[in-house]
Design a protein around this motif. Structure first.
Motif, mmCIF file in Angstrom:
data_model
loop_
_atom_site.group_PDB
_atom_site.id
_atom_site.type_symbol
_atom_site.label_atom_id
_atom_site.label_comp_id
_atom_site.label_asym_id
_atom_site.label_seq_id
_atom_site.Cartn_x
_atom_site.Cartn_y
_atom_site.Cartn_z
ATOM 1 N N VAL A 293 29.206 27.983 72.825
ATOM 2 C CA VAL A 293 30.498 28.560 72.440
ATOM 3 C C VAL A 293 30.326 30.029 72.063
ATOM 4 C CG1 VAL A 293 32.455 28.403 70.863
ATOM 5 C CG2 VAL A 293 31.377 26.316 71.710
ATOM 6 N N ASN A 294 29.271 30.313 71.303
ATOM 7 C CA ASN A 294 29.034 31.703 70.922
ATOM 8 C C ASN A 294 28.689 32.566 72.132
ATOM 9 O OD1 ASN A 294 29.329 32.390 68.014
ATOM 10 N ND2 ASN A 294 28.120 30.515 67.795
ATOM 11 N N ALA A 295 27.982 31.973 73.092
ATOM 12 C CA ALA A 295 27.665 32.730 74.301
ATOM 13 C C ALA A 295 28.953 33.096 75.044
ATOM 14 C CB ALA A 295 26.748 31.912 75.212
ATOM 15 N N LEU A 296 29.882 32.138 75.123
ATOM 16 C CA LEU A 296 31.154 32.401 75.801
ATOM 17 C C LEU A 296 31.965 33.451 75.048
ATOM 18 C CD1 LEU A 296 32.309 28.821 76.915
ATOM 19 C CD2 LEU A 296 31.288 30.614 78.324
ATOM 20 N N LEU A 297 31.992 33.339 73.723
ATOM 21 C CA LEU A 297 32.732 34.327 72.927
ATOM 22 C C LEU A 297 32.162 35.725 73.165
ATOM 23 C CD1 LEU A 297 33.185 32.337 69.580
ATOM 24 C CD2 LEU A 297 35.043 33.126 71.071
ATOM 25 N N SER A 298 30.827 35.838 73.123
ATOM 26 C CA SER A 298 30.205 37.148 73.330
ATOM 27 C C SER A 298 30.557 37.699 74.707
ATOM 28 C CB SER A 298 28.689 37.056 73.190
ATOM 29 O OG SER A 298 28.358 36.863 71.843
ATOM 30 N N TYR A 299 30.543 36.826 75.704
ATOM 31 C CA TYR A 299 30.828 37.271 77.059
ATOM 32 C C TYR A 299 32.280 37.740 77.180
ATOM 33 C CZ TYR A 299 30.332 37.517 82.105
ATOM 34 O OH TYR A 299 30.281 37.969 83.391
ATOM 35 N N ALA A 300 33.189 36.957 76.577
ATOM 36 C CA ALA A 300 34.608 37.327 76.618
ATOM 37 C C ALA A 300 34.834 38.675 75.920
ATOM 38 C CB ALA A 300 35.451 36.242 75.951
ATOM 39 N N TYR A 301 34.152 38.877 74.785
ATOM 40 C CA TYR A 301 34.330 40.147 74.066
ATOM 41 C C TYR A 301 33.791 41.322 74.880
ATOM 42 C CZ TYR A 301 35.388 37.238 70.015
ATOM 43 O OH TYR A 301 35.941 36.313 69.169
ATOM 44 N N SER A 302 32.707 41.080 75.621
ATOM 45 C CA SER A 302 32.166 42.205 76.373
ATOM 46 C C SER A 302 33.099 42.565 77.537
ATOM 47 C CB SER A 302 30.746 41.925 76.848
ATOM 48 O OG SER A 302 30.763 40.903 77.799
ATOM 49 N N LEU A 303 33.762 41.572 78.129
ATOM 50 C CA LEU A 303 34.749 41.880 79.175
ATOM 51 C C LEU A 303 35.923 42.642 78.565
ATOM 52 C CD1 LEU A 303 34.736 38.498 81.161
ATOM 53 C CD2 LEU A 303 33.733 40.677 81.881
ATOM 54 N N LEU A 304 36.341 42.199 77.383
ATOM 55 C CA LEU A 304 37.456 42.872 76.714
ATOM 56 C C LEU A 304 37.059 44.299 76.309
ATOM 57 C CD1 LEU A 304 40.345 42.434 75.669
ATOM 58 C CD2 LEU A 304 39.381 41.519 73.557
ATOM 59 N N THR A 305 35.807 44.468 75.892
ATOM 60 C CA THR A 305 35.344 45.809 75.504
ATOM 61 C C THR A 305 35.497 46.788 76.655
ATOM 62 O OG1 THR A 305 33.689 44.836 74.032
ATOM 63 C CG2 THR A 305 33.385 47.151 74.601
ATOM 64 N N LYS A 306 35.099 46.370 77.871
ATOM 65 C CA LYS A 306 35.183 47.318 78.979
ATOM 66 C C LYS A 306 36.635 47.675 79.278
ATOM 67 C CE LYS A 306 35.294 44.102 82.831
ATOM 68 N NZ LYS A 306 36.774 44.157 82.912
ATOM 69 N N ASP A 307 37.544 46.713 79.152
ATOM 70 C CA ASP A 307 38.949 47.027 79.417
ATOM 71 C C ASP A 307 39.534 47.932 78.335
ATOM 72 O OD1 ASP A 307 39.156 45.773 81.885
ATOM 73 O OD2 ASP A 307 39.657 43.835 81.009
ATOM 74 N N CYS A 308 39.026 47.772 77.089
ATOM 75 C CA CYS A 308 39.491 48.663 76.022
ATOM 76 C C CYS A 308 38.909 50.067 76.196
ATOM 77 C CB CYS A 308 39.136 48.096 74.647
ATOM 78 S SG CYS A 308 40.178 46.688 74.209
ATOM 79 N N ILE A 309 37.654 50.153 76.629
ATOM 80 C CA ILE A 309 37.056 51.467 76.920
ATOM 81 C C ILE A 309 37.904 52.159 77.994
ATOM 82 C CG2 ILE A 309 35.087 52.651 78.007
ATOM 83 C CD1 ILE A 309 33.277 50.461 76.758
ATOM 84 N N ASN A 310 38.242 51.407 79.026
ATOM 85 C CA ASN A 310 39.037 51.969 80.115
ATOM 86 C C ASN A 310 40.404 52.453 79.619
ATOM 87 O OD1 ASN A 310 39.420 52.777 82.744
ATOM 88 N ND2 ASN A 310 40.083 50.778 83.469
ATOM 89 N N ALA A 311 41.043 51.640 78.764
ATOM 90 C CA ALA A 311 42.359 52.023 78.230
ATOM 91 C C ALA A 311 42.251 53.311 77.412
ATOM 92 C CB ALA A 311 42.920 50.890 77.368
ATOM 93 N N ILE A 312 41.203 53.401 76.589
ATOM 94 C CA ILE A 312 41.005 54.586 75.745
ATOM 95 C C ILE A 312 40.777 55.827 76.606
ATOM 96 C CG2 ILE A 312 39.375 55.665 74.124
ATOM 97 C CD1 ILE A 312 40.955 53.638 72.654
ATOM 98 N N ILE A 313 39.953 55.686 77.620
ATOM 99 C CA ILE A 313 39.656 56.837 78.476
ATOM 100 C C ILE A 313 40.884 57.247 79.273
ATOM 101 C CG2 ILE A 313 38.344 57.559 80.526
ATOM 102 C CD1 ILE A 313 35.962 56.066 79.291
ATOM 103 N N ARG A 314 41.638 56.272 79.763
ATOM 104 C CA ARG A 314 42.855 56.601 80.509
ATOM 105 C C ARG A 314 43.851 57.338 79.622
ATOM 106 N NH1 ARG A 314 43.996 54.167 85.266
ATOM 107 N NH2 ARG A 314 46.182 53.931 84.743
ATOM 108 N N ALA A 315 43.826 57.006 78.317
ATOM 109 C CA ALA A 315 44.738 57.688 77.397
ATOM 110 C C ALA A 315 44.221 59.077 77.019
ATOM 111 C CB ALA A 315 44.934 56.837 76.141
ATOM 112 N N GLY A 316 43.012 59.410 77.449
ATOM 113 C CA GLY A 316 42.472 60.745 77.202
ATOM 114 C C GLY A 316 41.730 60.879 75.885
ATOM 115 N N LEU A 317 41.443 59.742 75.236
ATOM 116 C CA LEU A 317 40.760 59.797 73.942
ATOM 117 C C LEU A 317 39.258 59.602 74.121
ATOM 118 C CD1 LEU A 317 43.392 57.578 72.161
ATOM 119 C CD2 LEU A 317 42.928 59.964 71.556
ATOM 120 N N ASP A 318 38.511 59.910 73.072
ATOM 121 C CA ASP A 318 37.061 59.763 73.087
ATOM 122 C C ASP A 318 36.694 58.373 72.566
ATOM 123 O OD1 ASP A 318 34.354 59.741 72.552
ATOM 124 O OD2 ASP A 318 34.325 61.755 71.697
ATOM 125 N N PRO A 319 36.119 57.524 73.417
ATOM 126 C CA PRO A 319 35.872 56.141 72.998
ATOM 127 C C PRO A 319 34.823 56.013 71.887
ATOM 128 C CG PRO A 319 34.968 56.531 75.199
ATOM 129 C CD PRO A 319 35.754 57.747 74.832
#
Lengths: 92, 540
Positions: free
Chosen positions: B400-426
């Motif tokens: 379960v923890n492995a799945l949670l970690s994996y899900a968070y890492s996928l979410l992290t990349k999408d949040c990095i992308n959102a931040i960069i698209r908005a022009g902010l420094d991640p």
């Protein structure tokens, strides 16, 4: 997103292969001289531009048939399966 | 005068059309284009294949660059035409003929540059409308010259001020389909200032999240023309047009050609390298040139009071969404223990709103997390073979923890992308500011989406039997999901981010991917002082 069936009839072999290669960068080659492209409007404009530069307007013809949301479901495909690119994810 | 200070004529004419558009392009360096702009550009390109031509006594020269020190102005004339002893500019527009003041001003400013360059009087110019194939004559009379110089002065004043001019009124028709709408958010701005009721739902954004996910050991990614070719063991696995890909994720050792990397970066397609359940590195597409926004971000995170206010809202949003997630899962089962956790989370969310400082916020967040995961454990269907006691990580020690970690890492990349698209420094966060070397602002943004997006995927794949308990293998001193399971999990995650939810402030429904981007831009607008208070995404 736009979905088009693109057909072409090009009088010269060299130009035809150029048109074919250009279309391959934007969609799926479904049949001889027929492509289907699913792309953002910006990419569609770019594709049109590239084709306009390639073809001879007095001898060649390229036709874009737009598929609206509703008619996408009214397409029946027989025979070998074709997977369209541009719609979703590609998981390998 | 420094030549970089020269204003482009096209931008000055823009001031009359929309001052905010001028600000974003001339000051923030926005380069977003839409299909209208591209079509105009391509028409220019096709026309300019011949530099000069002459017909019925008119001699045309294309693409003539002019500038003026006195006016601090530079511009390119689509066509400089000479006929009957007169010299005048012709400006091409792709649409149909209609009288627009900004077109007149553009021709007038071109005329002023031409007068200065040639020392001759320019009495008139033309606008040529491609769609209706007609020319409209523009007379450079005194009043037009005055209007043009006023527009130039207004443009300078906006540039000096260094912040976007306020939205004058309710968004007009021209805002629909504007290339800068994602950045400007006119509907939302007008709603927040009370100028209009509910904002209209935004048109689909330019990031559709179409992902090339590559989990094939030893695969090679190459570019051929405008396509990506994926090969493994000398076979072509896939041949994909670059136009069909918005993001590339690689989670096994693969080889990448420099041509492929250049193409991705030129097209603004981010590439993420994942490994051991986290984002290890990424190729960032050309950084948006928005320096004023990043300056505002730096000032904002330096201010304890301002950043604390947003941090409180982030943690409150996170806890409220944890509560909502448990409530949804408990709707049918009605487990008393979960109901108890829900009530305590409500109290902690209220406390987060009042927290004295970031340390006490972290304390509240930790407490809420432990409570929440005890409730989360109750929601896992018994009999699937997944035991979950509590959250552990680095490395995760159970499935379960492995799945949670994996899900968070996928979410992290999408949040990095959102931040960069908005022009902010991640990397510059306002809540996760205690540890260097992590994309802190992306982690800040991610808090409000953790339960609703990532945890929801994990619960889903376990309870629906999409991932089985025997699909894990030990790595180092932890555990990870095997190959086939990783692909299925990725598919489940992609399905989730394409589902829609209602924005708590704006009231429209958009998918989670778009919500993350809207929230990133929301943060940016608060940092720039354009919008007053940050509101976290809260699921209903």
């Amino acid at each position: 997103m736009e979905h088009y069936v693109v057909t072409y009839d090009i009088a010269d072999d060299k130009r035809r292969s150029k048109v074919f290669k250009t279309l391959k960068d934007y969609g799926t080659h479904v049949q001889e001289s027929v492509f289907e492209v699913v792309l953002m409007t910006e990419d569609y404009v770019e594709l049109r531009h590239k084709l306009l530069r390639r073809i001879h307007r007095d001898e060649d013809s390229v036709i874009f048939y737009r598929q609206c949301r509703a008619c996408e479901h009214d397409v029946e495909r027989l025979g070998r399966k074709v997977e369209l690119v541009g719609i979703g994810d590609i998981v390998l | 005068m420094d030549t970089r200070e020269y204003l482009p004529i096209s931008a000055v004419a823009e001031v009359l059309f929309c001052p905010r558009n001028f600000f974003y392009r001339a000051v923030e360096g926005a380069e977003e284009t839409n299909h209208h702009m591209l079509e105009g550009r391509f028409q220019d390109e096709r026309r300019n294949e011949r530099r000069t031509r002459s017909e019925d006594g008119r001699v045309q020269t294309r693409q003539v660059s002019l500038s003026s020190d006195a006016l601090g102005l530079r511009g390119v004339l689509d066509v400089l035409e000479a006929a009957e002893g007169e010299l005048y500019p012709v400006e091409f527009k792709k649409g149909r003929a209609e009288h627009r003041l900004n077109d007149d001003v553009q021709v007038c400013l071109q005329g002023l540059l031409l007068e200065e360059a040639t020392g001759r009087d320019v009495a008139y110019g033309y606008v040529y409308y491609v769609a209706s194939a007609e020319r409209r004559q523009v007379f450079l009379d005194e009043s037009l010259r005055e209007t043009a110089l006023q527009a130039l002065a207004a443009a300078r004043a906006i540039r000096e001020a260094g912040e976007p001019p306020p939205l004058a009124a309710v968004p007009e028709a021209k805002c629909q389909g504007c290339a800068l709408a994602e950045r400007c958010m006119p509907e939302e701005s007008a709603f927040l200032t009370g100028a209009q009721a509910a904002p209209r739902r935004p048109t689909p954004g330019s990031n559709l999240g179409r992902t090339l996910y590559l989990d094939v050991p030893g695969a090679a990614l190459r570019k051929r023309q405008g396509r990506l070719i994926i090969e493994a063991d000398g076979q072509t696995l896939k041949d994909v047009p670059l136009s069909a890909v918005d993001q590339v994720v690689i989670s096994q050792a693969a080889s990448l050609s420099s041509a492929a990397l250049s193409a991705l970066s030129d097209l603004g397609i981010p590439l993420y390298l994942m490994g051991h359940g986290r984002v290890r590195s990424w190729l960032q597409p050309s950084w948006n040139k928005n320096v004023p926004l990043r300056r505002a971000q730096y000032r904002f995170v330096e201010s304890d009071t301002q950043s604390l206010a947003v941090a409180r809202e982030i943690v409150r949003g996170k806890i409220l969404n944890q509560r909502t997630f448990l409530q949804r899962g408990n709707r049918e089962r009605k487990i008393d223990r979960i109901q108890g956790v829900v009530e305590r989370l409500d109290g902690l969310a209220a406390a987060a709103k009042e927290a004295e400082d970031k340390d006490s916020l972290r304390g509240l967040e930790g407490l809420a997390g432990r409570l929440y995961f005890s409730g989360f454990a109750q929601l896992l269907r018994a009999g699937e073979g997944f035991d979950f006691a509590s959250r552990n990580r680095r490395p995760p020690r159970d499935p379960v923890n492995a799945l949670l970690s994996y899900a968070y890492s996928l979410l992290t990349k999408d949040c990095i992308n959102a931040i960069i698209r908005a022009g902010l420094d991640p990397y510059l966060g306002l809540y996760h500011c205690e540890r260097y070397g992590r994309p802190a602002l992306a982690l800040d943004l991610m808090e409000e989406f953790r339960a609703i997006v990532a945890d929801s995927v994990v619960l889903n794949v376990i309870n629906r039997g999409i991932i089985k308990a025997d699909e894990f293998e030990p790595v180092f001193d932890g555990i990870q999901l095997k190959d086939g399971g990783r692909k299925r999990f990725f598919g489940a995650y992609q399905t989730r981010i394409r589902e829609e939810a209602v924005h708590p402030v704006f009231g429209y429904r958009v998918n989670y991917l778009r919500l993350m981007e809207i929230q990133a831009r929301y943060l940016g607008k608060v940092m720039q002082g354009e919008w007053l208070t940050y509101e976290a995404f809260r699921a209903r």
